[in-house]
Motif scaffolding. Structure first.
Motif, PDB file in Angstrom:
ATOM      1  N   LEU A   4      10.202  -9.986   5.451  1.00  0.00           N
ATOM      2  CA  LEU A   4      10.120  -9.173   6.668  1.00  0.00           C
ATOM      3  C   LEU A   4       8.729  -8.583   6.851  1.00  0.00           C
ATOM      4  N   GLY A   5       7.928  -8.615   5.820  1.00  0.00           N
ATOM      5  CA  GLY A   5       6.590  -8.047   5.850  1.00  0.00           C
ATOM      6  C   GLY A   5       6.173  -7.665   4.450  1.00  0.00           C
ATOM      7  N   SER A   6       4.940  -7.187   4.339  1.00  0.00           N
ATOM      8  CA  SER A   6       4.419  -6.820   3.024  1.00  0.00           C
ATOM      9  C   SER A   6       4.126  -5.327   2.971  1.00  0.00           C
ATOM     10  N   VAL A   7       4.441  -4.740   1.820  1.00  0.00           N
ATOM     11  CA  VAL A   7       4.290  -3.303   1.616  1.00  0.00           C
ATOM     12  C   VAL A   7       3.500  -3.066   0.338  1.00  0.00           C
ATOM     13  N   LEU A   8       2.533  -2.174   0.413  1.00  0.00           N
ATOM     14  CA  LEU A   8       1.800  -1.722  -0.766  1.00  0.00           C
ATOM     15  C   LEU A   8       2.252  -0.305  -1.081  1.00  0.00           C
ATOM     16  N   ILE A   9       2.761  -0.109  -2.288  1.00  0.00           N
ATOM     17  CA  ILE A   9       3.174   1.216  -2.746  1.00  0.00           C
ATOM     18  C   ILE A   9       2.102   1.729  -3.702  1.00  0.00           C
ATOM     19  N   VAL A  10       1.504   2.875  -3.373  1.00  0.00           N
ATOM     20  CA  VAL A  10       0.502   3.495  -4.236  1.00  0.00           C
ATOM     21  C   VAL A  10       1.091   4.824  -4.699  1.00  0.00           C
ATOM     22  N   TYR A  49      -1.700  -6.022   4.092  1.00  0.00           N
ATOM     23  CA  TYR A  49      -0.352  -5.444   4.020  1.00  0.00           C
ATOM     24  C   TYR A  49       0.031  -4.927   5.396  1.00  0.00           C
ATOM     25  N   ASP A  50       1.315  -4.998   5.688  1.00  0.00           N
ATOM     26  CA  ASP A  50       1.815  -4.465   6.950  1.00  0.00           C
ATOM     27  C   ASP A  50       1.955  -2.948   6.888  1.00  0.00           C
ATOM     28  N   VAL A  51       2.295  -2.445   5.703  1.00  0.00           N
ATOM     29  CA  VAL A  51       2.548  -1.012   5.524  1.00  0.00           C
ATOM     30  C   VAL A  51       2.063  -0.593   4.148  1.00  0.00           C
ATOM     31  N   MET A  52       1.562   0.645   4.057  1.00  0.00           N
ATOM     32  CA  MET A  52       1.213   1.228   2.770  1.00  0.00           C
ATOM     33  C   MET A  52       1.966   2.545   2.630  1.00  0.00           C
ATOM     34  N   LEU A  53       2.667   2.691   1.523  1.00  0.00           N
ATOM     35  CA  LEU A  53       3.285   3.966   1.171  1.00  0.00           C
ATOM     36  C   LEU A  53       2.363   4.612   0.148  1.00  0.00           C
ATOM     37  N   LEU A  54       1.739   5.719   0.530  1.00  0.00           N
ATOM     38  CA  LEU A  54       0.657   6.310  -0.250  1.00  0.00           C
ATOM     39  C   LEU A  54       1.006   7.726  -0.682  1.00  0.00           C
ATOM     40  N   ASP A  55       1.059   7.944  -1.989  1.00  0.00           N
ATOM     41  CA  ASP A  55       1.282   9.271  -2.559  1.00  0.00           C
ATOM     42  C   ASP A  55       0.029  10.115  -2.309  1.00  0.00           C
ATOM     43  N   VAL A  56       0.212  11.356  -1.889  1.00  0.00           N
ATOM     44  CA  VAL A  56      -0.962  12.207  -1.659  1.00  0.00           C
ATOM     45  C   VAL A  56      -1.448  12.855  -2.946  1.00  0.00           C
ATOM     46  N   GLY A  57      -0.626  12.896  -3.978  1.00  0.00           N
ATOM     47  CA  GLY A  57      -1.015  13.530  -5.238  1.00  0.00           C
ATOM     48  C   GLY A  57      -1.251  12.516  -6.342  1.00  0.00           C
TER      49      GLY A  57
END
Length: 75
Positions: A4-10, A49-57
């Motif tokens: 469905l797409g690509s996601v980068l989790i940081v 990547y289509d979306v990045m989920l990025l931790d602020v801390g």
């Protein structure tokens, strides 16, 4: 089944990263993970990547700074 797409989790918390990754993969997304800002930037500048989920801390940099840098490098 096609992705469905690509996601980068940081995220530096492995439990959160794995939970998000497992869920997104079950829903049909391709997922990459990075535990630090530096690795997240490397992933984001070498892959698309289509979306990045990025931790602020993050341990090595503030996630908001990373967001600003990446928005300039690869909007």
């Amino acid at each position: 089944m096609a992705s469905l797409g690509s996601v980068l989790i940081v995220d530096d918390d492995p439990d959160i990263g794995l939970a998000l990754s497992d869920y997104l993969q079950r829903e049909g997304f391709t997922v990459a993970m990075a535990p630090t800002a530096q690795e997240g930037i490397r992933h984001a500048t070498t892959h698309t990547y289509d979306v990045m989920l990025l931790d602020v801390g993050l341990p090595d940099r503030d996630g908001v700074e990373v967001l600003h840098e990446l928005s300039e490098k690869c909007p």
